[in-house]
Design an enzyme around this catalytic site. Structure first.
Site, PDB file in Angstrom:
ATOM      1  N   ASP A   5      65.071  24.465  32.946  1.00  0.00           N
ATOM      2  CA  ASP A   5      64.622  23.242  32.770  1.00  0.00           C
ATOM      3  C   ASP A   5      64.302  22.581  34.300  1.00  0.00           C
ATOM      4  O   ASP A   5      63.620  21.644  34.085  1.00  0.00           O
ATOM      5  CB  ASP A   5      65.554  22.390  32.117  1.00  0.00           C
ATOM      6  CG  ASP A   5      65.381  21.837  30.820  1.00  0.00           C
ATOM      7  OD1 ASP A   5      64.214  22.035  30.514  1.00  0.00           O
ATOM      8  OD2 ASP A   5      66.292  21.626  29.937  1.00  0.00           O
ATOM      9  N   LYS A  41      61.170  25.038  20.172  1.00  0.00           N
ATOM     10  CA  LYS A  41      61.335  25.775  21.361  1.00  0.00           C
ATOM     11  C   LYS A  41      61.333  27.189  20.927  1.00  0.00           C
ATOM     12  O   LYS A  41      61.030  28.129  21.447  1.00  0.00           O
ATOM     13  CB  LYS A  41      62.426  25.217  22.509  1.00  0.00           C
ATOM     14  CG  LYS A  41      61.984  24.057  23.110  1.00  0.00           C
ATOM     15  CD  LYS A  41      63.166  23.219  23.965  1.00  0.00           C
ATOM     16  CE  LYS A  41      62.705  21.901  24.480  1.00  0.00           C
ATOM     17  NZ  LYS A  41      63.903  21.193  25.119  1.00  0.00           N
ATOM     18  N   GLN A  83      70.171  21.183  25.731  1.00  0.00           N
ATOM     19  CA  GLN A  83      69.396  19.939  25.125  1.00  0.00           C
ATOM     20  C   GLN A  83      69.995  18.513  25.773  1.00  0.00           C
ATOM     21  O   GLN A  83      71.028  18.395  25.095  1.00  0.00           O
ATOM     22  CB  GLN A  83      69.203  20.316  23.636  1.00  0.00           C
ATOM     23  CG  GLN A  83      67.854  19.340  23.163  1.00  0.00           C
ATOM     24  CD  GLN A  83      66.362  19.231  23.592  1.00  0.00           C
ATOM     25  OE1 GLN A  83      66.161  20.376  23.729  1.00  0.00           O
ATOM     26  NE2 GLN A  83      65.911  18.225  24.298  1.00  0.00           N
TER      27      GLN A  83
END
Ligand code: NAP
Length: 292
Positions: free
Chosen positions: A119, A52, A96
């Site tokens: 997200d 990422k 994460q």
């Protein structure tokens, strides 16, 4: 059979974003800034976060990886979230997953400011998705929709079976595929571990989207001739022939199934790169929302 090339589409998306970032820079504006919070030492999570950050560099975003120890308390992680929520230099951030067992993931997700939730996991963003309102669509379902769109796959009136009902993949993609949009307008069946007659159900799908985390679960008999098959699954299995000692295996038995499909994704070059590209799209959106 045509391969749905996620690497190629993701590269196109990154190029589109790079152009926008170059324009921002030329105009003397700040570039989008994504923060990834990594808790602990999980190898797969470390890899995902590194990818990422690399994607951010490629398109010209600022990126920060905040690495926190496995032993961090829930309270201290919540403090970090609060800091990021209030940091005006940060457009969006992700935590994460999975988190260590002693931390309640739901509590962490609920603490993220929806405006910075790139997200798309917060209730407000999921609710907006359900209502068809502007939102951050979570990265994997958004990546699948982009893939269908960029290959101009007709989904209207088709029977779409989604296998797996997770909050981050199965449930949101089932909603997106059923909405009055293009792609979309499909008749969707959302299947899970309690679904009966799974083989027949999957074999009736014009579009089969699989996200269950069970290696090579979908076999030839579960796929209709001419179906579009999207394999979200990505499970690491030990493989001593590989430099890193493992390979990623999908939920679909690709070799066994591919000849039957009109379109199919391949595990490492399909949904994975599209998921990463979608996170960049959401970060750009977060930056645009804050700049308005
Ligand atoms: P998850 O939270 O692990 O949930 C799995 C889902 O599959 C559940 O709904 C479960 O049903 C269902 N399921 C499990 N076994 C089944 C069976 N035998 N028959 C029918 N349904 C079954 O799922 P996830 O987080 O969405 O992850 C799924 C896979 O996608 C994993 O391999 C993950 O690594 C991968 N993934 C890949 C990406 C990417 O970017 N490529 C992104 C996200 C996830 P119940 O609800 O009844 O338990």
């Amino acid at each position: 059979m045509q391969l749905l090339d996620g690497n190629l589409c993701a590269k196109e998306i990154r190029e589109e974003i790079s152009i926008k970032v170059r324009t921002l820079k030329k105009q003397g504006n700040r570039v989008p800034h994504l923060v990834a919070v990594l808790v602990g030492n999980d190898g797969a999570s470390k890899n995902y976060v590194a990818f990422k950050a690399r994607d951010c560099d490629e398109v010209g975003f600022q990126s920060t990886v905040t690495t926190l120890p496995e032993t961090i308390t829930e309270t201290d992680l919540l403090k970090k979230i609060d800091e990021l929520n209030n940091d005006i230099a940060v457009d969006g951030f992700i935590v994460q997953l999975p988190l260590p067992k002693h931390i309640d993931e739901t509590k962490i997700i609920l603490a993220i400011n929806p405006i910075k939730d790139v997200d798309g996991f917060c209730p407000e963003n999921v609710g907006n998705l359900c209502l068809g309102l502007p939102t951050y669509i979570s990265a994997t379902p958004n990546g699948i929709m982009e893939l269908l769109k960029r290959y101009d796959i007709k989904t209207e009136g088709k029977h779409c079976v989604v296998l797996g009902r997770s909050n981050i993949v199965g449930t949101p993609i089932s909603i997106l595929m059923s909405r009055n949009t293009d792609p979309g307008n499909a008749t969707v069946t959302l299947a899970h571990s309690r679904t009966k007659n799974l083989i027949q159900l999957c074999a009736s799908a014009d579009i089969l989207i699989v996200a269950i985390g069970k290696t090579e679960f979908v076999t030839n008999e579960m796929v209709k001739e001419g179906a579009v098959v999207i394999d979200v699954g990505q499970t690491r299995v030990p493989d001593q022939t590989k430099k890193n000692g493992f390979r990623n295996v999908g939920d679909v038995d690709f070799e066994n199934v591919k000849q039957k499909c009109s379109y199919i994704t391949y595990v490492t070059g399909g949904v994975g790169p599209m998921t990463r590209a979608s996170l960049l799209q959401n970060t750009l959106k977060a930056h645009e929302r804050r700049s308005k």
